[in-house]
Enzyme design. Structure first.
Site, PDB file in Angstrom:
ATOM      1  N   GLU A   1      -4.876  24.076  69.507  1.00 25.54           N
ATOM      2  CA  GLU A   1      -3.796  24.866  69.902  1.00 25.54           C
ATOM      3  C   GLU A   1      -3.939  26.337  70.110  1.00 25.54           C
ATOM      4  OE1 GLU A   1      -0.750  23.677  67.291  1.00 25.54           O
ATOM      5  OE2 GLU A   1      -1.310  24.887  65.767  1.00 25.54           O
TER       6      GLU A   1
ATOM      7  N   GLU B   1      -2.969  18.717  59.547  1.00 23.56           N
ATOM      8  CA  GLU B   1      -3.701  20.113  60.355  1.00 23.56           C
ATOM      9  C   GLU B   1      -4.397  20.831  59.162  1.00 23.56           C
ATOM     10  OE1 GLU B   1      -1.998  22.610  63.934  1.00 23.56           O
ATOM     11  OE2 GLU B   1      -0.993  22.625  62.077  1.00 23.56           O
TER      12      GLU B   1
ATOM     13  N   HIS C   1       1.490  18.666  60.161  1.00 21.00           N
ATOM     14  CA  HIS C   1       1.158  19.929  60.511  1.00 21.00           C
ATOM     15  C   HIS C   1       1.603  20.815  59.484  1.00 21.00           C
ATOM     16  CE1 HIS C   1      -1.002  19.294  64.452  1.00 21.00           C
ATOM     17  NE2 HIS C   1      -1.214  18.199  63.790  1.00 21.00           N
ATOM     18  N   GLU C   2       0.955  22.015  59.552  1.00 18.49           N
ATOM     19  CA  GLU C   2       1.511  23.124  58.630  1.00 18.49           C
ATOM     20  C   GLU C   2       1.404  22.336  57.228  1.00 18.49           C
ATOM     21  OE1 GLU C   2       3.655  22.749  61.387  1.00 18.49           O
ATOM     22  OE2 GLU C   2       2.082  23.820  62.283  1.00 18.49           O
TER      23      GLU C   2
ATOM     24  N   HIS D   1       8.348  12.595  65.784  1.00 20.45           N
ATOM     25  CA  HIS D   1       7.970  13.913  65.542  1.00 20.45           C
ATOM     26  C   HIS D   1       9.148  14.768  64.706  1.00 20.45           C
ATOM     27  CE1 HIS D   1       7.243  18.645  66.648  1.00 20.45           C
ATOM     28  NE2 HIS D   1       6.355  18.124  65.818  1.00 20.45           N
ATOM     29  N   HIS D   2       8.874  15.287  63.698  1.00 17.97           N
ATOM     30  CA  HIS D   2       9.881  15.809  62.931  1.00 17.97           C
ATOM     31  C   HIS D   2       9.337  17.214  62.744  1.00 17.97           C
ATOM     32  CE1 HIS D   2      10.905  12.042  60.551  1.00 17.97           C
ATOM     33  NE2 HIS D   2      11.847  12.121  61.873  1.00 17.97           N
ATOM     34  N   GLU D   3       9.803  18.203  63.417  1.00 15.72           N
ATOM     35  CA  GLU D   3       9.452  19.548  63.036  1.00 15.72           C
ATOM     36  C   GLU D   3      10.566  20.156  62.163  1.00 15.72           C
ATOM     37  OE1 GLU D   3       6.927  22.253  63.823  1.00 15.72           O
ATOM     38  OE2 GLU D   3       8.315  23.236  62.197  1.00 15.72           O
TER      39      GLU D   3
HETATM   40  C1  NOJ Z   1       2.813  23.646  65.336  1.00 14.65           C
HETATM   41  C2  NOJ Z   1       2.031  22.302  65.492  1.00 14.65           C
HETATM   42  O1  NOJ Z   1       0.628  22.577  64.947  1.00 14.65           O
HETATM   43  C3  NOJ Z   1       1.901  21.778  66.834  1.00 14.65           C
HETATM   44  O2  NOJ Z   1       1.146  20.854  66.959  1.00 14.65           O
HETATM   45  C4  NOJ Z   1       3.188  21.446  66.986  1.00 14.65           C
HETATM   46  O3  NOJ Z   1       3.335  21.494  68.604  1.00 14.65           O
HETATM   47  C5  NOJ Z   1       4.305  22.965  66.932  1.00 14.65           C
HETATM   48  N1  NOJ Z   1       4.082  23.215  65.730  1.00 14.65           N
HETATM   49  C6  NOJ Z   1       5.783  22.643  67.298  1.00 14.65           C
HETATM   50  O4  NOJ Z   1       6.064  21.555  66.118  1.00 14.65           O
END
Ligand code: NOJ
Length: 674
Positions: free
Chosen positions: A481, A475, A456-457, A386-388
């Site tokens: 969520e 997404e 995502h985003e 995961h890369h936020e």
């Molecule tokens: C929004 C993402 O849609 C979600 O899946 C994720 O858990 C959070 N951001 C944190 O990165």
């Protein structure tokens, strides 16, 4: 072996069917209108120049759908290519091929169209522009191309003049285009064209007679996303997402715009099985993609959304070594391919306010990547990385090679990324040209490291998964969520019945279904507005090559309905939409790629749904054991949403299946060939 066989089949089909015929001599050029018709003559697209201004129009089954509408592009440095044009050449051709998706909702896709290329020159600058039209039986498309030429160097596009001038002020389902708070994560609203805001595509409309129309774009590469603005009754105009300095698109010299697509179907359900967007994308660029594989996963994820765990360090930290092991054990026991782990890396402690903190190669001290990667390998489960980024695309790009190399070293093959933030780098829209290029750079870099992406985003999908098959899911709409924390309580009952006809037309959606604790313990103001059976139906109704069993493992243990999630595949031979109506109800069946098994998802919004469907999609002469996961007699969306029954029956292709859904209910069926 399977890949070799597929390759052989693909080559055979391509060789037999490719037949590009130049029909330049036969141009039907009556009264200066140049037209093409789709292969079965369902759709036609017409071009004319009037006083040097280019226009197009579209007919479906002989009826006008788009009246003469303007075409053209405006630049900072050059005269507009929307007036003073002279046609210098036009060419027609036909193409009929079939190609194979390495993974997908449909294995073999027919790509059969008629093409018209208009080459025109602007009278004063002598700059050439080509407008390329394609007529398919499931819609039409066009794009602009500026060939390389001596009198053009740097290009700043300031406006795309394309209009969509419909014969009716159709009603359609839309989300706003410039909402920095939630990007693409708005609920769809339904209004007439004349009443809408500036909106994202796909924009799906329905005529009073039931004709379904969806505007979108294909092959969005090095360009700004196209949004749509209303220009009054039935009239839309392209609105390109600008850079922070107001310029829409910045280019070096020659360019091709993405395709502007108009899908047309006599009933809305046929939009779902239209592959026009994919057909308009370039074929696979990555070569051997046998490493790209659809998957089903669980994750250290929902627990953060319901506030049981935290992403950041501390007593509630979810991504600890021990906890991750527990999830790996659960995945291994139940046959899941992967475990998503969010919150493993440094940077979460001030999230979502943090901007510069994320480090993609440094773990929290209580997360032992080396140990866990070995453990996961032994258990035959993959860790999903995961890369936020918090929208800090610059910092992400700076760390990109290291970040993917790190994952590769630990055998991680799937990465979910995230861009929570109003803009990228605090200045650019996610869906402007800057963002389009950023997301592409990430996909290309991931491919180099043998990594598949779940974004995502993201920006909206435009079919580039055909060119980059490691761009698997994303997404780009309101996911499950929202049920955990939306201030209005969760997604409404119609949400998953709107998505397949709107955002879903663009490509796979990582919706993360499977919430069995529908009322969400510990979150009194939130819940999922689906019965448990409807949760199951989402695995079939929403297409994604990566589907999550999103709930906490403890909510699945000992629940017999979990068997459906374990059984349902994420890679399909074929998809059939049996019935449906936008935002109301939907029945889809899909056939597994590797077996003779079929899976059905059916769901309804508020209204009760009753219909009997023929099982003639099943292989004739074969017996199937159908396992039905149904709402029970006493299931009630408001008061008793988790009651369900499981029924087993033997069926064959000549049988019929009555479907009776309660308000907000659903049905999931697995048909196992016996
Ligand atoms: C929004 C993402 O849609 C979600 O899946 C994720 O858990 C959070 N951001 C944190 O990165």
């Amino acid at each position: 072996m399977k890949t070799l066989k597929s390759l052989r089949a693909y080559l055979l089909i391509s060789v037999v069917l490719i037949s590009t015929v130049s029909l330049a001599e036969n141009i039907n050029n009556i009264n200066n209108i140049i037209s093409i018709q789709s292969p079965k003559k369902k759709n036609s697209i017409h071009f004319k120049l009037e006083h040097g201004i280019p226009y197009y129009a579209v007919n479906h089954k002989g009826n006008s759908i788009i009246k003469w509408s303007r075409l053209g592009i405006e630049f900072k440095q050059y005269p507009s290519l929307g007036s003073n044009l002279k046609v210098i050449e036009n060419k027609k051709s036909e193409s009929n091929t079939t190609w194979e998706q390495p993974w997908g909702e449909e294995r073999f896709i027919k790509n059969n169209y008629t093409e018209l290329v208009i080459s025109a020159k602007e009278a004063f600058s002598n700059i050439q522009i080509d407008i390329i039209f394609r007529a398919y039986d499931d819609g039409v498309a066009f794009r602009y191309a500026l060939p390389k030429q001596a009198n053009v160097s740097a290009i700043d596009i300031t406006n795309e003049m394309t209009e969509f001038n419909f014969v009716e002020d159709y009603e359609g389902w839309w989300i706003p285009a410039y909402d920095s708070k939630v990007r693409y994560e708005n609920l769809h609203r339904k209004t007439k064209i004349s009443e809408l805001d500036t909106i994202h595509t796909p924009f799906t409309m329905e005529s009073k007679k039931g004709l379904a129309i969806s505007i979108h774009e294909a092959a969005l590469t090095n360009f700004a996303s196209m949004t749509l603005e209303s220009r009054g009754k039935g009239r839309l105009k392209a609105n390109l997402v600008p850079w922070s300095d107001g310029i829409k698109v910045k280019l070096k010299d020659a360019f091709k715009t993405p395709w502007r697509t108009i899908q047309l179907a006599d009933k809305a359900t046929d939009l779902i099985t239209s592959y026009l967007i994919l057909n308009l994308n370039e074929p696979n660029k990555l070569g051997d993609v046998s490493w790209v594989k659809p998957a089903k996963y669980i994750g250290i994820w929902w627990a953060m959304h319901v506030k049981k765990y935290s992403w950041g360090s501390g007593l509630k930290h979810g991504a600890t070594t021990e906890n991750t092991k527990r999830y790996i054990d659960f995945a291994s026991k139940h046959g899941f391919d992967g475990v998503l782990v969010e919150g493993w890396n440094i940077g979460w402690d001030n999230w979502p306010k943090s901007y510069n903190d994320f480090n993609y190669t440094k773990t929290y001290p209580d997360f032992d990547m080396k140990k866990l990667s070995k453990y996961a390998k032994r258990k035959k489960v993959g860790i999903i990385g995961h890369h936020e980024t918090a929208g800090n695309s610059e910092s992400y790009e700076n760390q990109l090679e290291d970040a993917f190399a790190y994952y590769k070293k630990y055998g991680i093959k799937y990465v979910k990324s995230g861009y929570v933030g109003a803009t990228l780098n605090k200045v650019e829209w996610h869906h402007g040209q800057y963002g389009v290029n950023h997301y592409r750079k990430v996909v290309e870099t991931a491919a180099k490291y043998g990594i598949m992406m779940d974004v995502h985003e993201p920006i909206k999908p435009t079919g580039i998964r055909r060119t980059y098959p490691n761009m698997m899911s994303r997404e780009g709409a309101r996911g499950m969520e929202f049920d955990a924390w939306d201030k209005n309580g969760g997604n409404p009952v119609s949400h998953i019945l709107t998505i397949p006809f709107t955002r879903g037309l663009a490509g796979p959606f990582d919706f993360t279904p499977g919430i069995f604790d529908v009322m969400i313990a510990g979150k009194p103001n939130n819940r999922s507005n689906m019965t448990l059976a409807k949760q199951l139906s989402a695995y079939v109704l929403i297409y994604s090559p990566l589907h999550m069993a999103a709930d906490l493992p403890e909510n699945y243990e000992n629940n017999p309905a979990f068997q459906f999630i374990k059984d349902v595949p994420t890679d399909w031979e074929t998809t059939k939409v049996l019935d449906g109506s936008i935002a109301e109800n939907l029945v889809i069946v899909r056939k597994d790629r590797d077996t003779d098994n079929w899976f059905l998802g059916a769901a309804t919004s508020e209204s009760i749904y009753k219909k009997t469907i023929a099982l003639d999609f099943l292989t004739p002469e074969k017996m199937y054991e159908a396992t039905l996961y149904k709402d029970a007699e006493d299931t009630d969306l408001k008061t008793n949403p988790t009651a369900f029954i499981i029924e087993k029956i033997k069926v064959k292709s000549t049988d019929k299946l009555p479907i009776h859904l309660i308000s907000g209910g659903g049905l999931a069926v697995s048909f196992k060939a016996i």
